[in-house]
Write a protein that holds these residues in place. Structure first.
Motif, PDB file in Angstrom:
ATOM      1  N   SER A 107       0.813  -1.217   0.000  1.00 14.59           N
ATOM      2  CA  SER A 107       0.000   0.000   0.000  1.00 14.59           C
ATOM      3  C   SER A 107       0.846   1.266   0.000  1.00 14.59           C
ATOM      4  O   SER A 107       0.316   2.363  -0.190  1.00 14.59           O
ATOM      5  N   GLN A 108       2.136   1.150   0.241  1.00 15.60           N
ATOM      6  CA  GLN A 108       3.015   2.317   0.273  1.00 15.60           C
ATOM      7  C   GLN A 108       3.717   2.566  -1.054  1.00 15.60           C
ATOM      8  O   GLN A 108       4.103   3.699  -1.333  1.00 15.60           O
ATOM      9  N   ASN A 109       3.875   1.539  -1.848  1.00 12.47           N
ATOM     10  CA  ASN A 109       4.694   1.667  -3.054  1.00 12.47           C
ATOM     11  C   ASN A 109       3.987   1.218  -4.333  1.00 12.47           C
ATOM     12  O   ASN A 109       3.981   1.932  -5.332  1.00 12.47           O
ATOM     13  N   VAL A 110       3.390   0.030  -4.312  1.00 12.79           N
ATOM     14  CA  VAL A 110       2.792  -0.530  -5.532  1.00 12.79           C
ATOM     15  C   VAL A 110       1.392   0.017  -5.756  1.00 12.79           C
ATOM     16  O   VAL A 110       1.051   0.472  -6.847  1.00 12.79           O
ATOM     17  N   MET A 153      12.635   2.405   3.721  1.00 13.46           N
ATOM     18  CA  MET A 153      13.700   1.715   2.989  1.00 13.46           C
ATOM     19  C   MET A 153      13.601   1.805   1.474  1.00 13.46           C
ATOM     20  O   MET A 153      14.622   1.683   0.790  1.00 13.46           O
ATOM     21  N   ILE A 154      12.397   1.996   0.917  1.00 16.01           N
ATOM     22  CA  ILE A 154      12.212   1.914  -0.539  1.00 16.01           C
ATOM     23  C   ILE A 154      11.814   3.283  -1.092  1.00 16.01           C
ATOM     24  O   ILE A 154      10.744   3.794  -0.745  1.00 16.01           O
ATOM     25  N   PRO A 155      12.613   3.890  -1.969  1.00 12.95           N
ATOM     26  CA  PRO A 155      12.332   5.239  -2.477  1.00 12.95           C
ATOM     27  C   PRO A 155      11.341   5.253  -3.639  1.00 12.95           C
ATOM     28  O   PRO A 155      11.614   5.788  -4.719  1.00 12.95           O
ATOM     29  N   VAL A 156      10.182   4.643  -3.437  1.00 16.00           N
ATOM     30  CA  VAL A 156       9.113   4.626  -4.440  1.00 16.00           C
ATOM     31  C   VAL A 156       7.806   4.939  -3.726  1.00 16.00           C
ATOM     32  O   VAL A 156       7.595   4.533  -2.588  1.00 16.00           O
TER      33      VAL A 156
END
Length: 433
Positions: A107-110, A153-156
């Motif tokens: 829910s945060q990136n995809v 952790m993930i820059p997306v």
């Protein structure tokens, strides 16, 4: 003035622990901070209201994402997912919690709907949780992990916004750093989140827990429904992907959510005549959280304008000396207090960076170490804060049947399992990078 921050945050936490509604607790803390700084009640209230505009865009995006989530649920695609989880994972408590953590991470990136998916996905699973004697505190920690760890952790998606905010805030205060360096600096703190999740699932909440007697959750008999994956579900996936792509291209959650909603209506996935109900239900689902997110930066604005935060850091730096381990420790404690009060890691970063960067430059911390301190301090308190969407979101789903308490079943477990390892790993990162 430094003591005002500590005392006002303690007021908010104390009222929340005493089961006072979060909105009232934040208002009381903000007004108390203003009064302690010598302002009149009306002046403190005016400052609090002025600060609310800092999160207007975020609050609007939450409302639109709520409407988007309601539109998605209208198609029944979430029912298909829930039925699949019930069929495959019934009786497998640990695996179910890990899968929920994985779905929350998406829910945060995809699929950037943030917390909007929780009131749609979780309530139908509550009966299953009770049947399996699953401790809902484990689910709360899994959901909060998914709402925090990916952006750390993930820059997306939300992670891109978080990392970019750190980089720009550091540059605005005289420190040069790239996005790649910010990402690298946050890997160690992010590992602390993983450690906390594993401890919660495999140690703290591993044993079966007798369910609390109460009302049945919404859609408790969803496993009896028959819904086949169909053309509307494919169109729903297209709308979700389009919303993600547009959000990434425009760096706007509002435009992304609008794109998804427009496609849902244009492709006849949701009948146009249902548009008003979808928006109304989205406001109903996310309105309280959006309003809390409005008030939280107002509290932060009161502390900032009165000079309370600056005084806290200045008084702390006066006794720090050049002892890097001690400096890092104190800065993280300050960050914890600030973020616990404001409740938003994203809103806290610019405030923290303005205070941390000069201290870190003067004491010889590298840009990577500085970014690790700022990112960790911003994330600290997001989990465990009564005003944070990372705790309000899980509670909104887990309390659909009235059996889950926001403070004791969400905030306290997430504070213990995530803030402690985040603090330790962030401190280590500041010393080794």
């Amino acid at each position: 003035m430094a003591w005002i921050v500590v005392l006002s945050v303690l007021i908010m936490i104390g009222l929340s622990l005493a089961r006072v509604p979060v909105i009232i607790a934040i208002l009381a803390a903000g007004l108390s901070a203003g009064l302690m700084a010598g302002l009149s009640l009306s002046e403190a209230l005016q400052l609090l209201v002025e600060g609310m505009d800092q999160q207007l865009a975020t609050s609007l995006s939450y409302i639109l994402l709520g409407a988007f989530a309601v539109a998605i649920s209208y198609t029944g695609i979430t029912t298909v997912l829930v039925r699949s989880l019930i069929r495959v994972l019934t009786g497998k408590r640990t695996m179910l919690v890990l899968v929920i953590a994985g779905i929350a991470s998406l829910s945060q990136n995809v699929v950037p709907v943030h917390i909007a998916f929780i009131p749609i996905l979780i309530p139908p699973l509550l009966k299953l949780f009770d049947q399996m004697k699953l401790d809902r505190r484990a689910v709360a920690t899994a959901l909060t992990f998914g709402l925090k760890a990916p952006y750390i952790m993930i820059p997306v998606g939300y992670g891109f916004i978080f990392h970019e905010t750190i980089a720009k805030s550091m540059e605005n205060n005289g420190a040069s750093i790239t996005m790649d360096q910010v990402t690298l600096s946050l890997l160690i703190p992010g590992a602390g989140m993983i450690i906390g999740l594993l401890i919660a699932i495999f140690i703290t909440y591993r044993k079966p827990k007798q369910p609390i007697q109460g009302s049945e959750p919404i859609s408790a008999n969803i496993e009896k429904e028959t819904i086949v994956f169909n053309r509307k579900h494919w169109f729903t996936l297209i709308a979700i992907i389009a919303a993600l792509v547009v959000q990434i291209i425009t760096d706007s959650l509002i435009i992304g959510a609008l794109t998804g909603l427009v496609l849902m209506f244009a492709l006849s996935v949701v009948p146009f005549k249902q548009g008003e109900r979808v928006v109304t239900d989205g406001i109903s689902m996310m309105g309280t959280i959006a309003f809390v997110m409005l008030i939280a930066p107002g509290f932060g604005h009161v502390l900032e304008v009165t000079g309370s935060v600056s005084a806290l850091v200045e008084s702390s730096s006066a006794i720090l000396g050049n002892n890097k381990p001690f400096i890092a420790l104190v800065l993280l404690v300050v960050g914890l207090l600030i973020t616990m009060g404001i409740g938003s890691s994203f809103a806290t970063i610019p405030i923290i960076a303005a205070l941390y960067v000069p201290i870190c430059i003067a004491t010889g911390f590298s840009p990577l170490a500085t970014a690790a301190l700022i990112g960790t301090a911003g994330a600290l308190g997001d989990a465990g804060s009564p005003a944070s969407d990372s705790t309000l979101g899980p509670t909104s789903g887990l309390n659909a049947d009235g059996k889950h308490h926001h403070i004791w079943d969400t905030c306290v477990p997430t504070f213990i399992h995530f803030n402690i390892p985040l603090f330790i790993c962030g401190w280590i990162a500041a010393l080794v990078l």
